[in-house]
Design an enzyme around this catalytic site. Sequence first.
Site, PDB file in Angstrom:
ATOM      1  N   LYS A 262       4.373  -7.895   1.646  1.00  0.00           N
ATOM      2  CA  LYS A 262       4.950  -6.697   2.271  1.00  0.00           C
ATOM      3  C   LYS A 262       5.620  -7.098   3.584  1.00  0.00           C
ATOM      4  O   LYS A 262       4.967  -7.654   4.472  1.00  0.00           O
ATOM      5  CB  LYS A 262       3.844  -5.658   2.517  1.00  0.00           C
ATOM      6  CG  LYS A 262       4.299  -4.435   3.333  1.00  0.00           C
ATOM      7  CD  LYS A 262       3.174  -3.403   3.501  1.00  0.00           C
ATOM      8  CE  LYS A 262       3.582  -2.271   4.441  1.00  0.00           C
ATOM      9  NZ  LYS A 262       2.499  -1.281   4.665  1.00  0.00           N
ATOM     10  N   ASP A 267       6.540  -0.286  11.179  1.00  0.00           N
ATOM     11  CA  ASP A 267       6.191   0.910  10.415  1.00  0.00           C
ATOM     12  C   ASP A 267       5.902   2.065  11.377  1.00  0.00           C
ATOM     13  O   ASP A 267       4.790   2.196  11.889  1.00  0.00           O
ATOM     14  CB  ASP A 267       4.965   0.621   9.530  1.00  0.00           C
ATOM     15  CG  ASP A 267       4.557   1.839   8.716  1.00  0.00           C
ATOM     16  OD1 ASP A 267       5.327   2.824   8.666  1.00  0.00           O
ATOM     17  OD2 ASP A 267       3.451   1.792   8.114  1.00  0.00           O
ATOM     18  N   LYS A 274       3.891   8.390  12.559  1.00  0.00           N
ATOM     19  CA  LYS A 274       2.528   8.057  12.962  1.00  0.00           C
ATOM     20  C   LYS A 274       2.244   8.602  14.356  1.00  0.00           C
ATOM     21  O   LYS A 274       3.170   8.775  15.139  1.00  0.00           O
ATOM     22  CB  LYS A 274       2.375   6.532  13.013  1.00  0.00           C
ATOM     23  CG  LYS A 274       2.293   5.865  11.665  1.00  0.00           C
ATOM     24  CD  LYS A 274       1.996   4.379  11.801  1.00  0.00           C
ATOM     25  CE  LYS A 274       1.909   3.713  10.450  1.00  0.00           C
ATOM     26  NZ  LYS A 274       0.741   4.125   9.666  1.00  0.00           N
ATOM     27  N   ASP A 344       4.937   7.658   5.118  1.00  0.00           N
ATOM     28  CA  ASP A 344       4.149   6.588   5.728  1.00  0.00           C
ATOM     29  C   ASP A 344       3.457   5.722   4.672  1.00  0.00           C
ATOM     30  O   ASP A 344       2.914   4.664   4.999  1.00  0.00           O
ATOM     31  CB  ASP A 344       3.120   7.197   6.691  1.00  0.00           C
ATOM     32  CG  ASP A 344       2.566   6.166   7.658  1.00  0.00           C
ATOM     33  OD1 ASP A 344       3.129   5.055   7.744  1.00  0.00           O
ATOM     34  OD2 ASP A 344       1.571   6.482   8.349  1.00  0.00           O
ATOM     35  N   ARG A 348       3.756   0.509  -0.605  1.00  0.00           N
ATOM     36  CA  ARG A 348       3.777   0.510  -2.068  1.00  0.00           C
ATOM     37  C   ARG A 348       5.176   0.753  -2.612  1.00  0.00           C
ATOM     38  O   ARG A 348       5.516   0.286  -3.696  1.00  0.00           O
ATOM     39  CB  ARG A 348       2.772   1.555  -2.583  1.00  0.00           C
ATOM     40  CG  ARG A 348       3.065   2.958  -2.118  1.00  0.00           C
ATOM     41  CD  ARG A 348       1.883   3.887  -2.226  1.00  0.00           C
ATOM     42  NE  ARG A 348       0.963   3.766  -1.086  1.00  0.00           N
ATOM     43  CZ  ARG A 348      -0.155   4.464  -0.955  1.00  0.00           C
ATOM     44  NH1 ARG A 348      -0.516   5.315  -1.890  1.00  0.00           N
ATOM     45  NH2 ARG A 348      -0.923   4.298   0.107  1.00  0.00           N
TER      46      ARG A 348
HETATM   47  N1  BES Z   1       0.955  -0.050   7.335  1.00  0.00           N
HETATM   48  C1  BES Z   1       0.171   1.091   7.070  1.00  0.00           C
HETATM   49  C2  BES Z   1      -1.290   0.741   6.832  1.00  0.00           C
HETATM   50  C3  BES Z   1      -2.082   0.350   8.039  1.00  0.00           C
HETATM   51  C4  BES Z   1      -2.463   1.291   8.967  1.00  0.00           C
HETATM   52  C5  BES Z   1      -2.500  -0.942   8.183  1.00  0.00           C
HETATM   53  C6  BES Z   1      -3.228   0.925  10.054  1.00  0.00           C
HETATM   54  C7  BES Z   1      -3.288  -1.316   9.256  1.00  0.00           C
HETATM   55  C8  BES Z   1      -3.646  -0.389  10.193  1.00  0.00           C
HETATM   56  C9  BES Z   1       0.671   1.800   5.821  1.00  0.00           C
HETATM   57  O1  BES Z   1       2.036   1.767   5.628  1.00  0.00           O
HETATM   58  C10 BES Z   1       0.295   3.239   5.978  1.00  0.00           C
HETATM   59  O2  BES Z   1       0.784   3.855   6.875  1.00  0.00           O
HETATM   60  N2  BES Z   1      -0.567   3.722   5.104  1.00  0.00           N
HETATM   61  C11 BES Z   1      -1.020   5.048   5.179  1.00  0.00           C
HETATM   62  C12 BES Z   1      -1.066   5.600   3.774  1.00  0.00           C
HETATM   63  C13 BES Z   1      -1.327   7.075   3.707  1.00  0.00           C
HETATM   64  C14 BES Z   1      -0.131   7.821   4.249  1.00  0.00           C
HETATM   65  C15 BES Z   1      -1.591   7.443   2.276  1.00  0.00           C
HETATM   66  C16 BES Z   1      -2.406   5.044   5.807  1.00  0.00           C
HETATM   67  O3  BES Z   1      -3.178   4.129   5.540  1.00  0.00           O
HETATM   68  O4  BES Z   1      -2.691   5.931   6.602  1.00  0.00           O
HETATM   69 ZN    ZN Z   2       3.004   0.184   6.427  1.00  0.00          ZN
HETATM   70 MN    MN Z   3       3.035   3.301   6.662  1.00  0.00          MN
END
Ligand code: BES
Ligand code: ZN
Ligand code: MN
Length: 491
Positions: A262, A267, A274, A344, A348
Amino acid sequence: MKFQLKSDSISKLSADIIILAINKSNKLCSSLSLNKSFQDNLNLIIKLDDLSKDTGSVNIEHIHGAFKRVCFVRIQNQDSFTEEDLLKSAKNIFKTFKSIKCGVIALPINQFVNKKINEGTVANLFTKAAIDASYEVNSLKSDKKVSKNNYQINFQANKLDSNFIKLGIKEGQAIAEGMNLTKDLGNLPPNICTPTYLANQAKKIAKDFKMKSTILSQKQIEQLKMGSFLSVAKGSRLEPKFIIIEHKKGKKSSKPIVLVGKGITFDSGGISLKPGAAMDEMKYDMCGAATVLGVMKTIGLLNLPLNVVGLIPACENMPDGLAVKPGDIVTSMSGQTIEILNTDAEGRLVLCDALTYAERYKPETVIDIATLTGACVIALGHHASAVFSKSDDLANDLLEAGKKSIDKAWRMPIWDEYQPLLNSNFADIANIGGRAAGSITAACFLSRFTKKYSWAHIDIAGTAWNSGANKGATGRPVSLLSQFLIHKTKK
Ligand code: BES
Ligand code: ZN
Ligand code: MN
Protein backbone atom coordinates in the site's frame (compact mmCIF):
# COMPACT_ATOMS: atom_id res chain seq x y z
CA MET A 1 30.28 -0.83 9.66
CA LYS A 2 32.65 -3.73 9.28
CA PHE A 3 32.27 -7.34 10.32
CA GLN A 4 35.18 -9.71 10.64
CA LEU A 5 35.80 -13.24 11.76
CA LYS A 6 38.67 -13.96 14.14
CA SER A 7 39.65 -17.50 14.93
CA ASP A 8 42.48 -16.53 17.32
CA SER A 9 41.96 -17.26 20.96
CA ILE A 10 40.67 -14.33 22.98
CA SER A 11 43.95 -13.90 24.80
CA LYS A 12 45.48 -12.90 21.44
CA LEU A 13 42.87 -10.26 20.58
CA SER A 14 42.60 -6.59 21.46
CA ALA A 15 39.70 -4.16 21.03
CA ASP A 16 38.09 -1.02 22.39
CA ILE A 17 35.52 -3.20 24.08
CA ILE A 18 34.78 -6.86 24.57
CA ILE A 19 31.28 -8.22 25.04
CA LEU A 20 31.02 -10.79 27.82
CA ALA A 21 27.92 -12.75 28.74
CA ILE A 22 27.32 -13.29 32.43
CA ASN A 23 24.84 -15.77 33.87
CA LYS A 24 22.63 -15.39 36.90
CA SER A 25 25.25 -16.91 39.19
CA ASN A 26 27.73 -14.24 38.07
CA LYS A 27 29.74 -16.72 36.01
CA LEU A 28 31.27 -16.04 32.61
CA CYS A 29 31.06 -18.66 29.89
CA SER A 30 33.60 -21.39 30.68
CA SER A 31 34.75 -21.77 27.07
CA LEU A 32 36.24 -18.27 26.90
CA SER A 33 39.88 -19.06 27.85
CA LEU A 34 40.85 -15.57 29.02
CA ASN A 35 44.33 -14.84 30.26
CA LYS A 36 44.95 -14.87 33.97
CA SER A 37 45.43 -11.17 34.73
CA PHE A 38 42.41 -10.19 32.65
CA GLN A 39 40.31 -12.82 34.42
CA ASP A 40 41.51 -11.49 37.79
CA ASN A 41 40.51 -7.97 36.84
CA LEU A 42 37.07 -9.16 35.77
CA ASN A 43 36.62 -11.10 38.98
CA LEU A 44 37.19 -7.94 41.01
CA ILE A 45 34.32 -6.24 39.17
CA ILE A 46 32.02 -9.23 39.24
CA LYS A 47 32.57 -9.81 42.96
CA LEU A 48 31.05 -6.43 43.74
CA ASP A 49 27.77 -7.97 42.56
CA ASP A 50 26.29 -4.76 41.22
CA LEU A 51 25.91 -5.64 37.54
CA SER A 52 22.30 -5.34 36.36
CA LYS A 53 20.22 -8.45 36.87
CA ASP A 54 17.59 -8.27 34.12
CA THR A 55 17.93 -10.50 31.06
CA GLY A 56 19.68 -8.60 28.29
CA SER A 57 20.73 -5.71 30.54
CA VAL A 58 24.11 -4.17 29.94
CA ASN A 59 26.94 -2.66 32.06
CA ILE A 60 30.07 -1.03 30.69
CA GLU A 61 33.24 -1.24 32.84
CA HIS A 62 36.63 0.32 32.17
CA ILE A 63 39.60 -1.93 32.53
CA HIS A 64 43.33 -2.06 31.77
CA GLY A 65 44.81 -4.35 29.18
CA ALA A 66 44.17 -5.52 25.64
CA PHE A 67 40.53 -4.54 25.98
CA LYS A 68 39.88 -0.99 27.11
CA ARG A 69 36.39 -1.75 28.28
CA VAL A 70 34.15 -4.66 29.05
CA CYS A 71 30.48 -4.80 28.19
CA PHE A 72 28.75 -7.27 30.47
CA VAL A 73 25.42 -8.57 29.24
CA ARG A 74 23.19 -10.65 31.50
CA ILE A 75 22.08 -13.92 29.92
CA GLN A 76 20.85 -15.70 33.09
CA ASN A 77 21.34 -19.23 31.78
CA GLN A 78 23.19 -20.06 28.59
CA ASP A 79 21.18 -23.24 28.00
CA SER A 80 17.76 -21.62 28.16
CA PHE A 81 18.70 -18.33 26.50
CA THR A 82 16.37 -17.73 23.51
CA GLU A 83 16.81 -16.03 20.14
CA GLU A 84 14.47 -13.33 21.35
CA ASP A 85 16.64 -12.77 24.46
CA LEU A 86 19.63 -12.61 22.16
CA LEU A 87 18.16 -9.93 19.90
CA LYS A 88 17.01 -7.94 22.93
CA SER A 89 20.52 -8.14 24.39
CA ALA A 90 22.12 -7.11 21.10
CA LYS A 91 19.75 -4.16 20.82
CA ASN A 92 20.58 -3.02 24.36
CA ILE A 93 24.29 -3.38 23.68
CA PHE A 94 24.29 -1.19 20.57
CA LYS A 95 21.97 1.35 22.14
CA THR A 96 24.46 1.70 25.00
CA PHE A 97 27.41 1.89 22.57
CA LYS A 98 25.87 4.97 20.95
CA SER A 99 27.15 7.10 23.81
CA ILE A 100 30.69 5.70 24.04
CA LYS A 101 33.54 5.80 21.58
CA CYS A 102 34.19 2.23 20.64
CA GLY A 103 35.54 1.53 17.19
CA VAL A 104 36.61 -2.08 17.46
CA ILE A 105 34.36 -4.54 19.27
CA ALA A 106 35.38 -8.08 20.21
CA LEU A 107 32.47 -10.48 20.31
CA PRO A 108 33.12 -14.10 21.30
CA ILE A 109 30.27 -16.03 19.71
CA ASN A 110 30.36 -19.22 21.78
CA GLN A 111 28.99 -17.64 24.93
CA PHE A 112 25.56 -17.29 23.23
CA VAL A 113 25.42 -20.70 21.57
CA ASN A 114 23.17 -23.46 22.87
CA LYS A 115 20.97 -26.28 21.54
CA LYS A 116 18.62 -23.84 19.81
CA ILE A 117 21.00 -21.03 18.87
CA ASN A 118 23.86 -21.77 16.48
CA GLU A 119 26.90 -19.66 15.58
CA GLY A 120 25.25 -18.33 12.41
CA THR A 121 22.23 -17.07 14.34
CA VAL A 122 24.43 -15.24 16.84
CA ALA A 123 26.33 -13.50 14.04
CA ASN A 124 23.10 -12.78 12.19
CA LEU A 125 21.25 -11.19 15.09
CA PHE A 126 24.22 -9.12 16.29
CA THR A 127 24.86 -7.85 12.76
CA LYS A 128 21.20 -6.96 12.29
CA ALA A 129 21.04 -5.19 15.64
CA ALA A 130 24.25 -3.22 15.01
CA ILE A 131 23.08 -1.83 11.66
CA ASP A 132 19.53 -1.33 12.88
CA ALA A 133 20.81 0.68 15.87
CA SER A 134 23.13 2.77 13.70
CA TYR A 135 20.11 4.15 11.84
CA GLU A 136 19.80 7.90 12.14
CA VAL A 137 16.65 9.67 11.00
CA ASN A 138 17.34 11.56 7.85
CA SER A 139 16.28 14.65 9.71
CA LEU A 140 15.75 18.03 8.12
CA LYS A 141 16.92 19.91 11.22
CA SER A 142 19.27 22.58 9.93
CA ASP A 143 21.85 22.25 12.71
CA LYS A 144 21.94 18.52 12.69
CA LYS A 145 25.36 16.91 12.49
CA VAL A 146 25.09 13.40 11.18
CA SER A 147 27.03 11.08 13.45
CA LYS A 148 26.76 7.57 12.14
CA ASN A 149 28.13 4.85 14.39
CA ASN A 150 30.87 3.06 12.60
CA TYR A 151 32.03 -0.08 14.31
CA GLN A 152 34.23 -2.92 13.39
CA ILE A 153 32.82 -6.01 14.99
CA ASN A 154 35.26 -8.87 15.35
CA PHE A 155 33.30 -12.07 15.82
CA GLN A 156 35.55 -14.53 17.58
CA ALA A 157 34.93 -18.24 17.08
CA ASN A 158 36.69 -21.43 16.12
CA LYS A 159 37.18 -21.81 12.41
CA LEU A 160 35.00 -24.86 11.86
CA ASP A 161 31.77 -22.91 11.64
CA SER A 162 33.06 -19.96 9.67
CA ASN A 163 30.78 -20.48 6.65
CA PHE A 164 27.64 -20.39 8.77
CA ILE A 165 28.91 -17.32 10.54
CA LYS A 166 29.75 -15.56 7.28
CA LEU A 167 26.31 -16.33 5.89
CA GLY A 168 24.71 -15.13 9.12
CA ILE A 169 26.57 -11.84 8.84
CA LYS A 170 25.75 -11.42 5.15
CA GLU A 171 22.04 -12.05 5.63
CA GLY A 172 21.88 -9.89 8.74
CA GLN A 173 23.56 -7.05 6.91
CA ALA A 174 21.28 -7.28 3.87
CA ILE A 175 18.13 -7.42 5.99
CA ALA A 176 19.16 -4.49 8.19
CA GLU A 177 20.04 -2.38 5.16
CA GLY A 178 16.66 -3.17 3.62
CA MET A 179 15.02 -2.17 6.91
CA ASN A 180 16.94 1.09 7.03
CA LEU A 181 15.71 1.99 3.54
CA THR A 182 12.14 1.22 4.66
CA LYS A 183 12.62 3.43 7.72
CA ASP A 184 14.05 6.26 5.64
CA LEU A 185 11.13 6.24 3.20
CA GLY A 186 8.59 6.04 6.01
CA ASN A 187 10.13 8.88 7.98
CA LEU A 188 10.38 11.30 5.07
CA PRO A 189 7.73 14.04 5.10
CA PRO A 190 4.79 13.56 2.75
CA ASN A 191 5.66 16.65 0.74
CA ILE A 192 8.92 14.92 -0.22
CA CYS A 193 7.97 11.26 -0.25
CA THR A 194 5.34 11.50 -2.99
CA PRO A 195 4.21 8.84 -5.48
CA THR A 196 6.87 10.11 -7.90
CA TYR A 197 9.54 9.89 -5.16
CA LEU A 198 8.62 6.25 -4.49
CA ALA A 199 8.77 5.56 -8.23
CA ASN A 200 12.27 7.05 -8.39
CA GLN A 201 13.34 4.87 -5.46
CA ALA A 202 12.13 1.80 -7.34
CA LYS A 203 14.09 2.89 -10.39
CA LYS A 204 17.20 3.33 -8.26
CA ILE A 205 16.91 -0.11 -6.68
CA ALA A 206 16.34 -1.64 -10.11
CA LYS A 207 19.47 0.06 -11.40
CA ASP A 208 21.62 -0.89 -8.40
CA PHE A 209 20.65 -4.57 -8.46
CA LYS A 210 19.97 -5.29 -12.13
CA MET A 211 16.23 -5.57 -11.69
CA LYS A 212 13.55 -4.23 -13.99
CA SER A 213 11.34 -1.32 -13.03
CA THR A 214 8.27 -0.03 -14.84
CA ILE A 215 6.38 3.07 -13.74
CA LEU A 216 2.84 3.39 -15.05
CA SER A 217 1.49 6.93 -15.45
CA GLN A 218 -2.07 8.04 -14.74
CA LYS A 219 -2.90 7.55 -18.42
CA GLN A 220 -1.62 3.98 -18.41
CA ILE A 221 -3.49 3.29 -15.15
CA GLU A 222 -6.65 4.57 -16.88
CA GLN A 223 -6.02 2.28 -19.84
CA LEU A 224 -5.82 -0.67 -17.43
CA LYS A 225 -9.24 0.40 -16.09
CA MET A 226 -8.09 0.58 -12.48
CA GLY A 227 -11.19 2.57 -11.58
CA SER A 228 -10.93 1.84 -7.88
CA PHE A 229 -7.30 2.96 -7.51
CA LEU A 230 -8.00 6.05 -9.63
CA SER A 231 -11.00 7.04 -7.51
CA VAL A 232 -8.68 7.48 -4.52
CA ALA A 233 -6.10 9.45 -6.51
CA LYS A 234 -8.74 11.86 -7.84
CA GLY A 235 -8.71 14.08 -4.76
CA SER A 236 -4.98 14.80 -5.03
CA ARG A 237 -3.08 17.25 -7.20
CA LEU A 238 -0.26 14.71 -7.44
CA GLU A 239 -0.24 12.17 -10.20
CA PRO A 240 -0.69 8.55 -9.07
CA LYS A 241 1.98 6.03 -10.03
CA PHE A 242 1.71 2.30 -10.39
CA ILE A 243 5.16 0.99 -9.61
CA ILE A 244 6.44 -2.39 -10.78
CA ILE A 245 9.82 -3.81 -9.83
CA GLU A 246 10.94 -7.26 -10.92
CA HIS A 247 13.79 -9.39 -9.59
CA LYS A 248 14.23 -12.26 -12.03
CA LYS A 249 17.02 -14.39 -10.66
CA GLY A 250 15.09 -17.65 -10.28
CA LYS A 251 14.58 -20.40 -12.84
CA LYS A 252 12.66 -19.17 -15.90
CA SER A 253 10.03 -21.81 -15.21
CA SER A 254 9.52 -20.92 -11.55
CA LYS A 255 6.46 -18.82 -10.80
CA PRO A 256 7.09 -15.51 -9.09
CA ILE A 257 6.19 -14.39 -5.61
CA VAL A 258 4.39 -11.06 -5.87
CA LEU A 259 4.60 -8.51 -3.05
CA VAL A 260 2.00 -5.74 -3.12
CA GLY A 261 2.54 -2.67 -0.92
CA LYS A 262 0.00 0.00 0.00
CA GLY A 263 1.54 3.27 -1.12
CA ILE A 264 -0.70 6.04 0.23
CA THR A 265 1.89 8.80 0.68
CA PHE A 266 -0.56 10.76 2.82
CA ASP A 267 -3.96 9.65 4.11
CA SER A 268 -6.10 12.62 5.14
CA GLY A 269 -9.16 10.41 4.95
CA GLY A 270 -10.40 12.32 1.89
CA ILE A 271 -13.95 13.70 2.11
CA SER A 272 -14.45 11.39 5.13
CA LEU A 273 -11.76 13.57 6.69
CA LYS A 274 -9.78 12.22 9.63
CA PRO A 275 -9.71 14.10 12.96
CA GLY A 276 -6.69 16.41 13.33
CA ALA A 277 -4.90 14.66 16.21
CA ALA A 278 -1.80 12.82 14.99
CA MET A 279 -2.85 13.19 11.38
CA ASP A 280 0.83 13.77 10.53
CA GLU A 281 1.36 10.07 11.22
CA MET A 282 -0.61 9.30 8.09
CA LYS A 283 2.60 10.01 6.20
CA TYR A 284 3.40 6.45 7.28
CA ASP A 285 0.50 5.13 5.20
CA MET A 286 3.04 4.14 2.53
CA CYS A 287 4.93 1.78 4.84
CA GLY A 288 3.61 -1.24 2.93
CA ALA A 289 5.20 0.20 -0.20
CA ALA A 290 8.39 1.03 1.72
CA THR A 291 8.47 -2.56 2.97
CA VAL A 292 8.26 -3.89 -0.58
CA LEU A 293 11.16 -1.63 -1.63
CA GLY A 294 13.17 -2.58 1.47
CA VAL A 295 12.68 -6.29 0.76
CA MET A 296 13.66 -5.77 -2.89
CA LYS A 297 16.87 -4.14 -1.68
CA THR A 298 17.57 -7.04 0.69
CA ILE A 299 17.04 -9.70 -1.96
CA GLY A 300 19.09 -7.61 -4.38
CA LEU A 301 21.97 -7.46 -1.90
CA LEU A 302 21.75 -11.22 -1.40
CA ASN A 303 21.10 -11.88 -5.09
CA LEU A 304 18.54 -14.50 -4.05
CA PRO A 305 17.83 -17.08 -6.78
CA LEU A 306 14.10 -16.33 -6.89
CA ASN A 307 11.59 -14.54 -9.07
CA VAL A 308 10.00 -11.75 -7.04
CA VAL A 309 7.75 -8.97 -8.30
CA GLY A 310 6.94 -5.84 -6.28
CA LEU A 311 3.74 -3.92 -7.09
CA ILE A 312 2.96 -0.54 -5.54
CA PRO A 313 -0.16 1.51 -6.18
CA ALA A 314 0.98 4.96 -4.99
CA CYS A 315 -1.12 8.09 -4.52
CA GLU A 316 -2.39 10.52 -1.87
CA ASN A 317 -5.85 10.39 -0.27
CA MET A 318 -6.98 14.03 -0.16
CA PRO A 319 -10.24 16.01 -0.02
CA ASP A 320 -10.98 18.17 -3.05
CA GLY A 321 -13.90 19.40 -5.12
CA LEU A 322 -13.27 16.53 -7.51
CA ALA A 323 -12.49 13.95 -4.83
CA VAL A 324 -14.43 10.72 -4.59
CA LYS A 325 -17.44 11.05 -2.24
CA PRO A 326 -19.33 8.70 0.08
CA GLY A 327 -22.01 7.11 -2.08
CA ASP A 328 -19.93 7.09 -5.26
CA ILE A 329 -19.81 3.78 -7.07
CA VAL A 330 -16.67 2.87 -9.00
CA THR A 331 -15.70 -0.07 -11.19
CA SER A 332 -12.53 -1.93 -10.26
CA MET A 333 -10.14 -3.47 -12.78
CA SER A 334 -11.71 -6.86 -11.98
CA GLY A 335 -15.08 -5.54 -13.17
CA GLN A 336 -16.61 -5.70 -9.70
CA THR A 337 -18.40 -2.50 -8.71
CA ILE A 338 -17.67 -0.90 -5.34
CA GLU A 339 -19.88 1.44 -3.34
CA ILE A 340 -17.58 3.81 -1.49
CA LEU A 341 -19.31 4.48 1.82
CA ASN A 342 -16.24 5.93 3.52
CA THR A 343 -13.41 7.54 1.58
CA ASP A 344 -11.06 6.84 4.48
CA ALA A 345 -11.19 3.13 3.69
CA GLU A 346 -8.94 3.88 0.71
CA GLY A 347 -6.19 1.30 1.21
CA ARG A 348 -8.35 -1.57 0.04
CA LEU A 349 -9.45 0.52 -2.94
CA VAL A 350 -5.91 0.94 -4.25
CA LEU A 351 -4.84 -2.59 -3.31
CA CYS A 352 -7.73 -4.38 -5.01
CA ASP A 353 -6.67 -3.17 -8.46
CA ALA A 354 -3.03 -4.07 -7.79
CA LEU A 355 -4.18 -7.54 -6.69
CA THR A 356 -6.07 -7.95 -9.96
CA TYR A 357 -3.01 -6.77 -11.87
CA ALA A 358 -0.96 -9.46 -10.05
CA GLU A 359 -2.93 -12.18 -11.88
CA ARG A 360 -0.92 -11.60 -15.05
CA TYR A 361 2.22 -13.01 -13.40
CA LYS A 362 0.53 -16.38 -12.76
CA PRO A 363 2.10 -16.11 -9.31
CA GLU A 364 3.03 -18.89 -6.92
CA THR A 365 1.97 -16.61 -4.07
CA VAL A 366 0.81 -13.03 -3.61
CA ILE A 367 1.39 -11.22 -0.32
CA ASP A 368 0.11 -7.72 0.29
CA ILE A 369 1.48 -5.52 3.05
CA ALA A 370 -0.57 -2.56 4.23
CA THR A 371 -1.15 -0.11 7.05
CA LEU A 372 -4.75 -1.00 6.43
CA THR A 373 -6.87 -0.56 9.55
CA GLY A 374 -6.96 1.21 12.89
CA ALA A 375 -8.96 -1.82 14.02
CA CYS A 376 -5.84 -3.96 13.65
CA VAL A 377 -4.09 -1.77 16.23
CA ILE A 378 -7.06 -2.22 18.58
CA ALA A 379 -6.89 -6.01 18.12
CA LEU A 380 -3.15 -6.66 18.37
CA GLY A 381 -1.51 -3.45 19.57
CA HIS A 382 2.03 -2.75 18.45
CA HIS A 383 3.81 -6.07 18.90
CA ALA A 384 2.44 -8.32 16.18
CA SER A 385 1.59 -7.75 12.54
CA ALA A 386 -1.68 -9.44 11.52
CA VAL A 387 -1.57 -12.25 8.97
CA PHE A 388 -4.71 -13.18 7.04
CA SER A 389 -4.78 -16.12 4.65
CA LYS A 390 -7.06 -18.93 3.67
CA SER A 391 -3.99 -21.09 3.09
CA ASP A 392 -2.78 -22.71 6.31
CA ASP A 393 0.58 -23.49 4.72
CA LEU A 394 1.20 -19.92 3.63
CA ALA A 395 0.03 -18.46 6.93
CA ASN A 396 2.24 -20.88 8.87
CA ASP A 397 5.27 -20.12 6.71
CA LEU A 398 4.80 -16.41 7.38
CA LEU A 399 4.33 -16.91 11.13
CA GLU A 400 7.42 -19.13 11.24
CA ALA A 401 9.47 -16.54 9.36
CA GLY A 402 8.24 -13.95 11.86
CA LYS A 403 9.33 -16.11 14.79
CA LYS A 404 12.72 -16.87 13.31
CA SER A 405 13.45 -13.23 12.51
CA ILE A 406 11.84 -11.96 15.73
CA ASP A 407 9.51 -9.80 13.69
CA LYS A 408 6.37 -11.29 15.12
CA ALA A 409 3.06 -11.89 13.40
CA TRP A 410 -0.23 -13.37 14.56
CA ARG A 411 -2.89 -15.05 12.47
CA MET A 412 -6.39 -13.62 12.23
CA PRO A 413 -9.48 -15.36 10.78
CA ILE A 414 -10.81 -14.56 7.34
CA TRP A 415 -13.88 -16.78 7.40
CA ASP A 416 -16.71 -16.47 4.90
CA GLU A 417 -19.13 -15.68 7.73
CA TYR A 418 -17.74 -12.15 7.76
CA GLN A 419 -18.30 -11.52 4.04
CA PRO A 420 -21.99 -10.41 4.23
CA LEU A 421 -20.91 -7.41 6.32
CA LEU A 422 -19.66 -5.97 3.02
CA ASN A 423 -23.03 -6.25 1.25
CA SER A 424 -24.14 -3.14 -0.64
CA ASN A 425 -27.67 -2.32 -1.83
CA PHE A 426 -26.31 -0.67 -4.95
CA ALA A 427 -23.03 -2.29 -6.00
CA ASP A 428 -21.28 -5.67 -5.88
CA ILE A 429 -19.54 -4.75 -2.63
CA ALA A 430 -19.27 -1.90 -0.13
CA ASN A 431 -15.86 -0.61 0.89
CA ILE A 432 -16.61 -0.77 4.64
CA GLY A 433 -18.20 -3.36 6.89
CA GLY A 434 -19.11 -1.39 9.98
CA ARG A 435 -17.34 -1.21 13.34
CA ALA A 436 -17.22 -4.91 14.17
CA ALA A 437 -14.13 -6.86 13.09
CA GLY A 438 -12.77 -3.95 11.09
CA SER A 439 -9.44 -5.51 10.18
CA ILE A 440 -11.16 -8.76 9.17
CA THR A 441 -13.74 -7.14 6.91
CA ALA A 442 -10.92 -5.18 5.25
CA ALA A 443 -9.15 -8.49 4.56
CA CYS A 444 -12.45 -9.97 3.33
CA PHE A 445 -12.76 -7.08 0.89
CA LEU A 446 -9.32 -7.84 -0.54
CA SER A 447 -10.08 -11.57 -0.72
CA ARG A 448 -12.70 -10.88 -3.38
CA PHE A 449 -9.89 -9.88 -5.72
CA THR A 450 -7.53 -12.78 -4.98
CA LYS A 451 -9.47 -15.83 -6.09
CA LYS A 452 -6.98 -16.85 -8.79
CA TYR A 453 -3.92 -17.51 -6.61
CA SER A 454 -2.63 -18.32 -3.16
CA TRP A 455 -2.68 -15.12 -1.14
CA ALA A 456 -1.88 -13.60 2.24
CA HIS A 457 -2.52 -10.13 3.59
CA ILE A 458 -0.37 -8.57 6.32
CA ASP A 459 -1.85 -5.62 8.21
CA ILE A 460 1.04 -3.59 9.65
CA ALA A 461 -0.98 -0.66 11.02
CA GLY A 462 0.33 -1.39 14.54
CA THR A 463 3.90 -2.36 13.73
CA ALA A 464 5.19 -0.11 10.93
CA TRP A 465 6.02 2.87 13.12
CA ASN A 466 6.31 4.09 16.72
CA SER A 467 4.44 7.14 17.98
CA GLY A 468 5.32 9.53 20.80
CA ALA A 469 8.82 10.62 21.80
CA ASN A 470 10.35 7.84 19.72
CA LYS A 471 8.25 8.59 16.67
CA GLY A 472 9.77 6.81 13.71
CA ALA A 473 9.40 3.97 11.26
CA THR A 474 10.43 0.51 12.51
CA GLY A 475 11.40 -1.16 9.24
CA ARG A 476 8.90 -3.94 9.95
CA PRO A 477 8.06 -6.42 8.45
CA VAL A 478 11.11 -6.41 6.15
CA SER A 479 12.81 -8.95 8.38
CA LEU A 480 9.85 -11.33 8.37
CA LEU A 481 9.41 -11.20 4.59
CA SER A 482 13.13 -11.47 3.86
CA GLN A 483 13.33 -14.52 6.12
CA PHE A 484 10.29 -15.98 4.32
CA LEU A 485 12.05 -15.53 0.96
CA ILE A 486 15.46 -16.74 2.18
CA HIS A 487 13.75 -19.86 3.51
CA LYS A 488 12.30 -20.52 0.02
CA THR A 489 15.80 -20.65 -1.44
CA LYS A 490 16.88 -23.24 1.13
CA LYS A 491 13.98 -25.64 0.54
N1 BES B 1 -4.43 4.22 6.95
C1 BES B 1 -5.62 4.00 7.68
C2 BES B 1 -5.44 2.94 8.76
C3 BES B 1 -4.66 3.36 9.97
C4 BES B 1 -5.20 4.22 10.90
C5 BES B 1 -3.43 2.82 10.19
C6 BES B 1 -4.49 4.56 12.02
C7 BES B 1 -2.71 3.14 11.33
C8 BES B 1 -3.24 4.01 12.24
C9 BES B 1 -6.72 3.51 6.75
O1 BES B 1 -6.71 4.04 5.48
C10 BES B 1 -8.01 3.93 7.38
O2 BES B 1 -8.23 5.09 7.50
N2 BES B 1 -8.82 2.96 7.77
C11 BES B 1 -10.04 3.24 8.41
C12 BES B 1 -11.08 2.29 7.85
C13 BES B 1 -12.48 2.61 8.28
C14 BES B 1 -12.92 3.90 7.63
C15 BES B 1 -13.37 1.47 7.87
C16 BES B 1 -9.86 3.03 9.91
O3 BES B 1 -9.14 2.11 10.29
O4 BES B 1 -10.40 3.81 10.68
ZN1 ZN C 1 -4.91 4.63 4.79
MN1 MN D 1 -7.70 5.89 5.37
